[in-house]
Design an enzyme around this catalytic site. Structure first.
Site: not given
Ligand code: IMP
Length: 178
Positions: A44, A99, A102, A130, A151-152, A158, A164
């Site tokens: 990503g 990228d 979350d 986010k 969700f984006v 992706d 992507r």
């Molecule tokens: P975290 O461990 O929950 O912070 O995960 C982050 C990962 O979740 C990112 O690198 C993305 O691959 C995926 N992700 C989180 N939100 C989104 C979204 O809105 N669109 C696409 N992928 C996302």
């Protein structure tokens, strides 16, 4: 605009302009120091890394890691390394390129992994954040855009490995999830 995109949240022009600002900030922050190694998480962060490094005015190197959550666990921050770094990072300052932040679980674990490998410091640059979704407390030193809990896709992000390559950040039409 792609026919399956409902709305564009961040345009290509905005991403380029913000990447230039972040690159300038990073260049200033590391002035007079050893240039940091940029470590990007596959897949990503590739488009963002490519945009960002064009504007960094230092002789930097970059490397890639690919990680995934352990199957069957509801992502508890335990990650499996699918592709490790090509080189030793002992004593290096790292800029970790992502990228989107979350829940924060991935970055928290990867950051700790890099410190365990002997990195001198690890700073995070992320295209998107986010903050409302955070489960583990982690703050990127450099953030492109804060967005709502939606969700984006696009610019590396992706949905089932697609979208992507869109040059902007957008939200998919509801029909895509049916
Ligand atoms: P975290 O461990 O929950 O912070 O995960 C982050 C990962 O979740 C990112 O690198 C993305 O691959 C995926 N992700 C989180 N939100 C989104 C979204 O809105 N669109 C696409 N992928 C996302």
């Amino acid at each position: 605009m792609h026919q399956l995109i409902k709305k564009v949240l961040v345009t290509e022009e905005q991403i380029i302009a913000r990447s230039k600002e972040l690159a300038k900030q990073i260049t200033n922050d590391y002035a007079g120091k050893e240039a940091p190694l940029f470590v990007a998480l596959l897949k990503g962060s590739v488009p963002f890394l490519a945009e960002l490094v064009k504007h960094v005015e230092m002789d930097i190197e970059f490397d890639f890691m690919d990680v995934s959550s352990y199957e069957g666990t509801e992502s508890i921050g335990d990650i499996k390394i699918l592709k490790d770094l090509d080189r030793s990072i002992k004593g290096l300052d790292i800029i970790l390129v992502e990228d989107i932040v979350d829940t924060g679980r991935t970055l928290t674990t990867v950051k700790q992994t890099l410190l365990n490998k002997g990195a001198n410091s690890v700073k995070i640059v992320t295209l998107l954040d986010k903050p409302d979704r955070r489960v583990v407390e982690i703050k990127a030193e450099y953030t492109g855009f804060e967005i709502e809990n939606e969700f984006v896709v696009g610019f590396g992000l992706d949905y089932n490995q697609k979208f992507r390559n869109l040059p902007y950040i957008g939200v998919l039409k509801d029909e895509c999830y049916r």
